[in-house]
Design a protein around this motif. Structure first.
Motif, PDB file in Angstrom:
ATOM      1  N   SER A 224      32.959   9.161 120.975  1.00  0.00           N
ATOM      2  CA  SER A 224      34.127   9.614 121.744  1.00  0.00           C
ATOM      3  C   SER A 224      34.276   8.861 123.059  1.00  0.00           C
ATOM      4  O   SER A 224      35.344   8.883 123.676  1.00  0.00           O
ATOM      5  CB  SER A 224      34.026  11.119 122.019  1.00  0.00           C
ATOM      6  OG  SER A 224      32.859  11.408 122.774  1.00  0.00           O
TER       7      SER A 224
ATOM      8  N   THR B 135      27.513   0.025 117.318  1.00  0.00           N
ATOM      9  CA  THR B 135      26.299   0.632 116.773  1.00  0.00           C
ATOM     10  C   THR B 135      25.641  -0.305 115.767  1.00  0.00           C
ATOM     11  O   THR B 135      24.415  -0.489 115.768  1.00  0.00           O
ATOM     12  CB  THR B 135      26.619   1.983 116.101  1.00  0.00           C
ATOM     13  OG1 THR B 135      27.212   2.854 117.057  1.00  0.00           O
ATOM     14  CG2 THR B 135      25.363   2.636 115.554  1.00  0.00           C
TER      15      THR B 135
ATOM     16  N   GLN C 248      17.692   6.536 115.071  1.00  0.00           N
ATOM     17  CA  GLN C 248      18.019   6.933 116.446  1.00  0.00           C
ATOM     18  C   GLN C 248      19.297   6.249 116.928  1.00  0.00           C
ATOM     19  O   GLN C 248      20.136   6.871 117.595  1.00  0.00           O
ATOM     20  CB  GLN C 248      16.852   6.573 117.378  1.00  0.00           C
ATOM     21  CG  GLN C 248      15.604   7.416 117.181  1.00  0.00           C
ATOM     22  CD  GLN C 248      15.842   8.879 117.508  1.00  0.00           C
ATOM     23  OE1 GLN C 248      16.619   9.198 118.409  1.00  0.00           O
ATOM     24  NE2 GLN C 248      15.200   9.776 116.777  1.00  0.00           N
TER      25      GLN C 248
ATOM     26  N   ASP D 274      33.000   8.449 112.250  1.00  0.00           N
ATOM     27  CA  ASP D 274      32.081   9.524 112.610  1.00  0.00           C
ATOM     28  C   ASP D 274      31.321   9.994 111.368  1.00  0.00           C
ATOM     29  O   ASP D 274      30.094  10.143 111.389  1.00  0.00           O
ATOM     30  CB  ASP D 274      32.854  10.683 113.229  1.00  0.00           C
ATOM     31  CG  ASP D 274      31.942  11.851 113.592  1.00  0.00           C
ATOM     32  OD1 ASP D 274      31.271  11.768 114.630  1.00  0.00           O
ATOM     33  OD2 ASP D 274      31.894  12.826 112.826  1.00  0.00           O
TER      34      ASP D 274
ATOM     35  N   LEU E  75      22.288   8.028 115.423  1.00  0.00           N
ATOM     36  CA  LEU E  75      22.549   9.314 116.088  1.00  0.00           C
ATOM     37  C   LEU E  75      23.209   9.106 117.447  1.00  0.00           C
ATOM     38  O   LEU E  75      24.186   9.773 117.794  1.00  0.00           O
ATOM     39  CB  LEU E  75      21.248  10.099 116.261  1.00  0.00           C
ATOM     40  CG  LEU E  75      20.553  10.592 114.989  1.00  0.00           C
ATOM     41  CD1 LEU E  75      19.328  11.427 115.355  1.00  0.00           C
ATOM     42  CD2 LEU E  75      21.497  11.414 114.122  1.00  0.00           C
ATOM     43  N   HIS E  76      22.660   8.164 118.223  1.00  0.00           N
ATOM     44  CA  HIS E  76      23.237   7.892 119.545  1.00  0.00           C
ATOM     45  C   HIS E  76      24.637   7.303 119.409  1.00  0.00           C
ATOM     46  O   HIS E  76      25.536   7.626 120.199  1.00  0.00           O
ATOM     47  CB  HIS E  76      22.329   6.937 120.330  1.00  0.00           C
ATOM     48  CG  HIS E  76      21.109   7.595 120.892  1.00  0.00           C
ATOM     49  ND1 HIS E  76      21.166   8.555 121.874  1.00  0.00           N
ATOM     50  CD2 HIS E  76      19.795   7.443 120.602  1.00  0.00           C
ATOM     51  CE1 HIS E  76      19.936   8.966 122.167  1.00  0.00           C
ATOM     52  NE2 HIS E  76      19.096   8.309 121.403  1.00  0.00           N
TER      53      HIS E  76
ATOM     54  N   ARG F 139      26.783   7.906 117.092  1.00  0.00           N
ATOM     55  CA  ARG F 139      27.728   8.964 116.748  1.00  0.00           C
ATOM     56  C   ARG F 139      28.061   9.828 117.965  1.00  0.00           C
ATOM     57  O   ARG F 139      29.218  10.204 118.175  1.00  0.00           O
ATOM     58  CB  ARG F 139      27.138   9.829 115.641  1.00  0.00           C
ATOM     59  CG  ARG F 139      28.140  10.836 115.083  1.00  0.00           C
ATOM     60  CD  ARG F 139      27.529  11.696 114.011  1.00  0.00           C
ATOM     61  NE  ARG F 139      28.494  12.687 113.547  1.00  0.00           N
ATOM     62  CZ  ARG F 139      28.165  13.863 113.057  1.00  0.00           C
ATOM     63  NH1 ARG F 139      26.890  14.199 112.929  1.00  0.00           N
ATOM     64  NH2 ARG F 139      29.098  14.711 112.657  1.00  0.00           N
ATOM     65  N   SER F 140      27.052  10.138 118.778  1.00  0.00           N
ATOM     66  CA  SER F 140      27.303  10.967 119.961  1.00  0.00           C
ATOM     67  C   SER F 140      28.140  10.227 121.003  1.00  0.00           C
ATOM     68  O   SER F 140      28.868  10.848 121.781  1.00  0.00           O
ATOM     69  CB  SER F 140      25.976  11.423 120.583  1.00  0.00           C
ATOM     70  OG  SER F 140      25.251  10.314 121.089  1.00  0.00           O
ATOM     71  N   ASP F 141      28.057   8.888 121.014  1.00  0.00           N
ATOM     72  CA  ASP F 141      28.816   8.083 121.983  1.00  0.00           C
ATOM     73  C   ASP F 141      30.189   7.673 121.467  1.00  0.00           C
ATOM     74  O   ASP F 141      30.946   7.010 122.175  1.00  0.00           O
ATOM     75  CB  ASP F 141      28.031   6.817 122.355  1.00  0.00           C
ATOM     76  CG  ASP F 141      26.768   7.140 123.152  1.00  0.00           C
ATOM     77  OD1 ASP F 141      26.672   8.274 123.663  1.00  0.00           O
ATOM     78  OD2 ASP F 141      25.892   6.264 123.265  1.00  0.00           O
TER      79      ASP F 141
ATOM     80  N   GLN G 191      27.268   9.666 110.341  1.00  0.00           N
ATOM     81  CA  GLN G 191      26.525  10.851 109.879  1.00  0.00           C
ATOM     82  C   GLN G 191      25.874  10.561 108.529  1.00  0.00           C
ATOM     83  O   GLN G 191      24.689  10.856 108.323  1.00  0.00           O
ATOM     84  CB  GLN G 191      27.466  12.038 109.773  1.00  0.00           C
ATOM     85  CG  GLN G 191      26.763  13.317 109.305  1.00  0.00           C
ATOM     86  CD  GLN G 191      27.715  14.490 109.159  1.00  0.00           C
ATOM     87  OE1 GLN G 191      28.926  14.316 109.141  1.00  0.00           O
ATOM     88  NE2 GLN G 191      27.194  15.693 109.053  1.00  0.00           N
TER      89      GLN G 191
END
Length: 534
Positions: free
Chosen positions: A340, A352, A330, A280, A333-334, A336-338, A284
């Motif tokens: 979990s 990723t 992009q 994570d 970012l996606h 990292r949000s995915d 970032q």
């Protein structure tokens, strides 16, 4: 033995000149104090640790200093010293988070009617004022409408949206900003010089970044770093304390991506996993690096020569096209949000990276001299650079001449590989499914979850690539709707899944593996199995 005072308390600013940041607030308050244009209620808003309570206390000293109302309180008179120590009888501080009820507010406001005991003004500092109940706000409103001349309110909050508009309209509001990293780092350097504690520039930059605009958080982290490093602040120790990954990994990942070297990407991910680094945090920090590369491309002067890894940042800025860096940003970012939602963090992180690899342009121009990276294409199977394989009679020689292409041979996933698209245009093509496909008319459908890709400039790039490929204008239309799952990216993921399943099956059937399982009760770690790249 005296107890050491924490830095956040020891170095709390005692006057406006000592404050770091918030110059717009300081200037406004200074002018108001010098011109004696005082308001009865001030509202200070901003995130934690940016100086709300500190400014409130300095304002209290400015109003009650024995030299008179001033923007530069003396700091030595009894009033100033008592305010600094929290013992000034006419300064009442209330934490609204633990005093939300109307009875508390009524009692406080009843006392406000009495004249100050020793100061010029009674000052009420109410922290996290948005936590007050509705009835408590109503009680306060009556006093704000007709305030006694000797009372000043200083309200502080991290969430001004929760304050009733009737209260907001009766306050002079100041919005405190997050403090820039450079100012935090410079302030920490001055403090460490006074404390005579050895440090290095990069360590302070790391702490400043981790503080996320909060000077109080920065000072707390600085205290931790001093204890962690046993009186010395060094980059390696700060990285360990903060759990920050080694920046060299990030550059290595981007350079492997530029080489289209999937094996190297996975190898680096394995090394990071072996060192128990946070994926994570890695995504970032990767997004942060991509942001710095974008600045190097668009506004080079924004990256100072003293920035760590300055040369590598600018080398990558020359090697990648700006729209590719935007795309990778992009994706990071996606990703990292995915994270979990992934089977595990390793799978989410490597997926990723593979997504970035998938959308790498086929015609990337590499600055070999600056990066000394071989130009060979080491992309894993299924990701090799595609060149148009059109029969000689279909080869486009002159743009004005049309080509006869057998529509029955057209398959959208294969056609997308021939178009030499890059960046977001390639991503749009990869996530589209053909509803109609011919040399004259193409209708593409995009699922609702990817409708953000339907930017006109990306559609225009696909249109131009199709016109060039067919040698004539092609009617292209996009729509948003349900798809059957036959997009290029879905087919590629299906192919990778099949390869993964075959790899697992091959390992499970391997005689040596079976013998280990039977004799030693061994267990296969399925996520660690990866198909070989040929």
């Amino acid at each position: 033995m005296s107890q050491t005072q924490v830095l956040a308390r020891k170095w709390r600013p005692r006057n406006f000149s000592e404050l770091t940041g918030q110059e717009h607030v300081i200037k406004a308050l200074t002018n108001a104090l010098e011109q004696n244009r005082l308001h009865h209620a001030y509202l200070l808003t901003g995130t934690r640790g940016v100086g709300k309570t500190t400014i409130a206390r300095i304002l209290a000293k400015s109003l009650n200093c024995e030299t008179g109302v001033t923007a530069t309180p003396c700091g030595v008179c009894p009033a100033c010293q008592q305010i600094d120590t929290g013992s000034f009888i006419d300064l009442i501080e209330l934490d609204a988070a633990s005093n939300t009820q109307v009875d508390n507010m009524r009692e406080l406001l009843e006392n406000a009617l009495y004249a100050p005991t020793s100061g010029h003004y009674k000052i009420y500092i109410i922290d996290e004022v948005h936590m007050l109940s509705k009835s408590a706000f109503n009680a306060m409103l009556k006093t704000l409408e007709e305030p006694p001349a000797h009372v000043k309110f200083v309200l502080a909050t991290t969430d001004p949206q929760k304050i009733p508009i009737t209260v907001l309209s009766r306050c002079l509001q100041f919005n405190l900003k997050q403090i820039p990293q450079t100012q935090i780092a410079d302030h920490l350097k001055k403090i460490l010089a006074q404390e005579k504690i050895p440090n290095d520039v990069l360590s302070l930059q790391l702490i400043a970044r981790a503080a996320q605009g909060s000077m109080r958080d920065a000072l707390s982290l600085l205290d931790q770093a001093i204890a962690f490093g046993e009186g010395t602040i060094e980059e390696a120790g700060v990285r360990d304390m903060l759990g920050i990954i080694d920046q060299s990994y990030l550059f290595d990942l981007l350079e492997a991506l530029m080489q289209r070297n999937g094996l190297k990407l996975l190898s680096l991910a394995d090394e990071m996993e072996a060192q128990c680094l946070s994926f994570d945090a890695a995504l970032q920090d990767l997004a942060t690096l991509l942001h710095r590369i974008t600045l190097a491309q668009a506004v080079p002067q924004a990256i100072s020569e003293g920035t760590p890894e300055h040369a590598r940042i600018f080398a990558l800025a020359k090697a990648f096209a700006p729209d590719d860096i935007q795309l990778f940003y992009q994706i990071a970012l996606h990703g990292r949000s995915d994270l979990s939602l992934a089977p595990d963090e390793y799978a989410g992180f490597t997926m990723t990276l593979m997504r970035m690899l998938t959308f790498m342009p086929d015609d990337l121009t590499v600055n070999h001299q600056s990066l000394q990276i071989p130009a060979t294409d080491n992309r894993p199977s299924g990701k090799t650079a595609h060149k148009p394989q059109v029969k000689s009679e279909h080869t486009l020689q002159h743009p004005i001449h049309s080509i006869n292409v057998d529509s029955s041979d057209l398959v959208w996933p294969q056609l997308t590989q021939q178009l030499k698209l890059t960046g977001m245009a390639k991503m749009l093509a990869q996530h589209s499914e053909a509803k109609a496909l011919s040399a004259e008319n193409i209708e593409l459908c995009v699922p609702d979850m990817h409708k953000h890709l339907l930017d006109k400039k990306y559609q225009d790039k696909i249109q131009a690539a199709l016109n060039t490929y067919f040698g004539k204008p092609v009617v292209l239309n996009f729509s948003i709707g349900s798809i059957t799952g036959l997009t290029p990216v879905a087919l590629q993921q299906r192919e990778e899944q099949v390869k993964q399943e075959k790899a697992i099956e091959a390992i499970e059937k391997d005689p040596i593996v079976q013998e280990l399982i039977e004799q030693f009760d061994a267990k296969l770690i399925i996520p660690s199995i990866k198909p070989t790249q040929k």
